[in-house]
Write an enzyme that holds these catalytic residues in place. Structure first.
Site, mmCIF file in Angstrom:
data_model
loop_
_atom_site.group_PDB
_atom_site.id
_atom_site.type_symbol
_atom_site.label_atom_id
_atom_site.label_comp_id
_atom_site.label_asym_id
_atom_site.label_seq_id
_atom_site.Cartn_x
_atom_site.Cartn_y
_atom_site.Cartn_z
ATOM 1 C CG ASN A 117 -0.425 -0.253 2.516
ATOM 2 O OD1 ASN A 117 0.557 -0.961 2.659
ATOM 3 N ND2 ASN A 117 -1.023 0.323 3.532
ATOM 4 C CD GLU A 131 -1.240 4.679 4.583
ATOM 5 O OE1 GLU A 131 -0.738 5.535 5.350
ATOM 6 O OE2 GLU A 131 -1.928 3.710 4.972
ATOM 7 C CB CYS A 140 -5.402 -1.258 -1.756
ATOM 8 S SG CYS A 140 -6.704 -0.476 -0.792
ATOM 9 C CD GLU A 181 -5.559 -5.777 -1.422
ATOM 10 O OE1 GLU A 181 -4.975 -4.686 -1.308
ATOM 11 O OE2 GLU A 181 -6.364 -6.202 -0.579
ATOM 12 C CB CYS A 212 -10.910 -2.793 0.820
ATOM 13 S SG CYS A 212 -10.249 -2.082 -0.707
ATOM 14 C CB CYS A 229 -8.871 -4.479 -3.482
ATOM 15 S SG CYS A 229 -7.702 -3.129 -3.217
#
Ligand code: THU
Length: 118
Positions: A36, A38, A47, A49, A79, A82
Site C-alpha cells: 500500500n 498512502e 491498496c 492489491e 477491501c 480491490c
C-alpha cells in the site's frame, strides 16, 4: 503468502501505520508483489492489491491465477474496491488471506457476488 509478507515490509504507510502486502501469481508462475502507498491526501492512497495488479499488467502479464494478502498486525480480507478491481480480470481468481489463525482461499466471485460490469 510469503511473498505478500515480504511486500508488507515495503509499504509507504506513514498515516495509517497499517502495512499491507500483496503477491499475485501469474499463469507462467511469475509472482508480482505490491504494497500500500498512502498519501497526505488520504483518498489518493492505493491498496497493496491494486499496486500488485498494476505491476503484473505493466510486466505484460494478463493471466492472473491467485492473489495473496498479508497484514502483519491483524488478518484482513481485501477491501471492496480491490475486490471490484480484481474481479475485472476473472471471477475464478483465487484470493488467499488470513482469517484468525487460518489461511482462507476463496474465488473472487465468491467474495464479490453481483459485481459491477457492463
Ligand atoms: N489497504 C490495502 O492495502 N488493501 C486493502 O484491501 C484494504 C486497505 C490499505 C490502505 C491503507 O493504506 C491502509 O490499508 C489502511 O486502510
Amino acid at each position: 503468502m510469503t511473498e505478500a509478507r515480504l511486500a508488507s515490509e515495503r509499504t509507504y504507510s506513514p498515516y495509517s501505520h497499517f502495512p499491507v502486502g500483496a503477491a499475485l501469481l501469474a499463469g507462467n508462475g511469475e509472482i508480482f508483489t505490491g504494497a500500500n502507498i498512502e498519501n497526505a491526501s488520504y483518498g489518493l492512497t492505493i491498496c497493496a492489491e491494486r499496486v500488485a495488479l498494476g505491476n503484473c499488467f505493466t510486466a505484460g502479464r494478463h493471466d492472473i491465477i491467485a492473489i495473496a494478502v498479508y497484514t502483519p498486525s491483524m488478518p484482513v480480507a481485501p477491501c471492496g474496491a480491490c475486490r471490484q478491481f480484481i474481479i475485472e480480470f476473472g471471477k475464478d481468481i483465487i484470493v488467499v488471506f488470513r482469517e484468525g489463525n487460518e489461511v482462507v482461499q476463496k474465488t473472487i466471485g465468491e467474495l464479490l457476488p453481483y459485481s459491477f460490469s457492463f
